[in-house]
Design a protein around this motif. Sequence first.
Motif, short mmCIF file in Angstrom:
data_model
loop_
_atom_site.label_atom_id
_atom_site.label_comp_id
_atom_site.label_asym_id
_atom_site.label_seq_id
_atom_site.Cartn_x
_atom_site.Cartn_y
_atom_site.Cartn_z
N UNK A 1 -96.57 12.90 -7.81
CA UNK A 1 -97.10 13.69 -8.87
C UNK A 1 -98.13 12.30 -9.65
N UNK A 2 -98.67 12.67 -10.19
CA UNK A 2 -99.64 12.78 -11.31
C UNK A 2 -99.49 10.62 -11.97
N UNK A 3 -99.81 9.77 -11.08
CA UNK A 3 -99.36 8.23 -12.05
C UNK A 3 -97.91 8.52 -11.20
N UNK A 4 -97.37 9.37 -10.34
CA UNK A 4 -96.70 9.00 -9.88
C UNK A 4 -96.48 7.88 -8.89
N UNK A 5 -95.44 8.09 -8.01
CA UNK A 5 -94.99 6.72 -7.07
C UNK A 5 -96.34 6.74 -6.02
N UNK A 6 -96.69 5.98 -5.49
CA UNK A 6 -97.72 5.89 -4.63
C UNK A 6 -97.26 5.37 -3.00
N UNK A 7 -98.49 6.09 -2.06
CA UNK A 7 -97.75 5.29 -0.45
C UNK A 7 -98.80 5.51 0.25
N UNK A 8 -99.49 4.53 0.42
CA UNK A 8 -100.19 3.99 2.17
C UNK A 8 -100.32 3.72 2.82
N UNK A 9 -101.13 4.60 4.15
CA UNK A 9 -101.34 4.76 5.24
C UNK A 9 -102.22 4.60 6.09
N UNK A 10 -101.91 4.78 6.84
CA UNK A 10 -103.22 4.47 8.28
C UNK A 10 -103.16 5.92 9.38
N UNK A 11 -103.83 6.56 10.51
CA UNK A 11 -103.41 7.11 11.52
C UNK A 11 -104.47 7.93 11.77
#
Length: 98
Positions: free
Chosen positions: A10-20
């Motif tokens: 959600x806004x300012x929530x938990x973040x995840x970074x990836x690539x694909x």
Amino acid sequence: MFYTYILASQRNGTLYTGSTDDLAKRVFEHKEKARAGFTAKYGVDKLVWFEAFEERENAFRRERRIKEWRRAWKLRLIEETNTDWRDLYDDLNNLLSY
């Protein structure tokens, strides 16, 4: 094309970074919780930022760099192009056809 992306719960929530190499498919997998893991466990499935690259190595390198960043820097990166924290997945076909 290859992509580095950031998902949020959600806004300012938990973040995840990836690539694909297939952004639409990969985000769909996150949304459907197709793979057990961090994003499924914490409900992280809103595409809030992405960047395209010609080469896989560049996307992977950018992912690794962002993962080392402070949270505030990631939030700033998202808000530079997505101030409303809109889920970009809904418009992905339009956004990728540049």
